[in-house]
Each structure stands twice: as structure tokens, then as C-alpha cells.
Design a protein around this motif. Structure first.
Motif, mmCIF file in Angstrom:
data_model
loop_
_atom_site.group_PDB
_atom_site.id
_atom_site.type_symbol
_atom_site.label_atom_id
_atom_site.label_comp_id
_atom_site.label_asym_id
_atom_site.label_seq_id
_atom_site.Cartn_x
_atom_site.Cartn_y
_atom_site.Cartn_z
ATOM 1 N N SER A 176 2.942 10.441 0.379
ATOM 2 C CA SER A 176 4.320 10.108 0.036
ATOM 3 C C SER A 176 4.335 9.348 -1.287
ATOM 4 O O SER A 176 3.328 8.807 -1.728
ATOM 5 C CB SER A 176 4.923 9.245 1.143
ATOM 6 N N GLU A 220 0.846 -1.195 0.000
ATOM 7 C CA GLU A 220 0.000 0.000 0.000
ATOM 8 C C GLU A 220 0.875 1.236 0.000
ATOM 9 O O GLU A 220 1.958 1.259 0.575
ATOM 10 C CB GLU A 220 -0.926 -0.009 1.215
ATOM 11 N N ARG A 221 0.360 2.242 -0.645
ATOM 12 C CA ARG A 221 1.054 3.517 -0.735
ATOM 13 C C ARG A 221 0.932 4.259 0.599
ATOM 14 O O ARG A 221 -0.141 4.289 1.204
ATOM 15 C CB ARG A 221 0.428 4.331 -1.850
ATOM 16 N N ILE A 222 2.022 4.850 1.072
ATOM 17 C CA ILE A 222 2.013 5.653 2.295
ATOM 18 C C ILE A 222 1.394 6.999 1.945
ATOM 19 O O ILE A 222 1.836 7.662 0.998
ATOM 20 C CB ILE A 222 3.434 5.812 2.862
ATOM 21 N N SER A 235 5.911 3.198 -0.978
ATOM 22 C CA SER A 235 4.968 2.127 -0.683
ATOM 23 C C SER A 235 5.574 1.220 0.371
ATOM 24 O O SER A 235 6.787 1.181 0.550
ATOM 25 C CB SER A 235 4.672 1.311 -1.942
ATOM 26 N N GLN A 236 4.702 0.483 1.058
ATOM 27 C CA GLN A 236 5.165 -0.392 2.128
ATOM 28 C C GLN A 236 4.326 -1.665 2.141
ATOM 29 O O GLN A 236 3.123 -1.638 1.890
ATOM 30 C CB GLN A 236 5.021 0.339 3.466
ATOM 31 N N THR A 253 2.260 -4.021 3.997
ATOM 32 C CA THR A 253 1.521 -3.813 5.235
ATOM 33 C C THR A 253 1.094 -5.101 5.910
ATOM 34 O O THR A 253 1.081 -5.188 7.126
ATOM 35 C CB THR A 253 0.266 -2.958 4.981
#
Length: 167
Positions: A34, A29-31, A37-38, A40
Motif C-alpha cells: 500500500s 511503518e509503511r503498510i 503508512s501507520q 505502529t
């Protein structure tokens, strides 16, 4: 000769597994705010088992797998009371996965193999609780650690290379 260690799908022993695939991934998922992405959370684990059911017990095993594949948890719990609180455990040399549910079950009989049934089983992880999910991961980690400690094959035998007749 090594013994044939079965793959356990619930109480059903599959002795002639031809292949087993475990698919795992992570939701990315995109932060917010920002460009980064991370990862999760893990997505559901999927296991696909291709096996052969042999001998006079093949039809009994077929019925046992069909009973495990029932959609209703109440019906599954009636067949195996331990499954009321958790899903179907899958135990093999590759993974120990708890809380699995059969999503696809296919049987094939052919003229070439009249005394055998080919079975394809697709299972997906359906965690019933966070505790059972953690227990499953701990069991899988212990399996990985124990497997790493056991030598799995002969040591490499390097062969000296020379140009020989090419010179």
C-alpha cells in the motif's frame, strides 16, 4: 507562597529543577502493498532534566545520582532493591514515568555558583515488562486527569480595546 514540590528521580529529590523536557514519538511503518503508512508503536520516551543541587547535601545528591546511573542492573539493585524488578521511576507534575534508565549525567560547577552544582540528567525508558509499561501509562493518565481538575492560574482578564487617541 507555593511550596517547592520536588521532582523525584528514584529516591533522589531534585528541589530546584530549572527545566524538564519529555520527548515521545511513534514509529511509522509503511503498510505492505500500500502507499499508506501507520503509527505502529511508540518509540522510547526520553526525559531531560536540568536542575541545581544546592546546600551541604549537594555532594550526597551527586553521589546518589551517580549510583542510579550505574550501567549494571545488579549494582543498581544493590543500591535500591526496588529497582531490581523495574527501572528508575521519575515522578513530577509533568509525568509519572516508570522503567527509566539514566543514559547521560553531567555535573557543572562554576565560579559564579561555588555552593551549587548544575546537573543535567537524560533518562530513557527501558521497559522491563509489559505490566510495568501499562502501570506507568495508567499512572501518567491519572496524573493528567488530576492536573486537569485543579485550576492552574487566575482566570483570564479581558481588556476592552478601543481606538482611543488614534481616531
Amino acid at each position: 507562597m507555593a511550596t517547592n514540590v520536588p521532582v523525584l528521580v528514584g529516591p533522589v529529590q531534585l528541589r530546584y529543577v530549572q527545566s524538564m523536557t519529555v520527548t515521545e514519538g511513534y514509529r511509522i511503518e509503511r503498510i505492505m502493498g500500500s502507499r499508506f503508512s501507520q503509527a505502529t508503536q511508540p518509540t522510547n520516551k526520553t526525559i531531560v532534566i536540568e536542575a541545581v543541587l544546592l546546600g551541604p547535601q549537594r555532594l550526597t545528591q551527586k553521589k546518589e545520582l551517580e549510583a542510579l546511573a550505574l550501567v549494571s542492573r545488579l549494582l543498581v539493585a544493590a543500591v535500591a532493591p526496588a529497582l531490581a524488578a523495574s527501572g528508575i521511576p521519575v515522578v513530577s507534575g509533568l509525568t509519572i514515568s516508570l522503567d527509566m534508565q539514566i543514559t547521560d549525567l553531567r555535573f557543572t560547577q562554576s565560579v559564579a555558583k561555588r555552593e551549587a552544582l548544575d546537573v543535567s540528567i537524560t533518562l530513557q525508558q527501558v521497559p522491563r515488562s509489559s505490566l510495568s509499561a501499562v502501570l506507568g501509562e495508567v499512572a501518567d493518565l491519572r496524573l493528567a486527569a488530576a492536573t486537569a481538575a485543579v485550576p492552574s492560574g487566575p482566570a483570564a482578564n479581558p481588556i476592552a480595546r478601543s481606538l482611543g487617541s488614534f481616531i
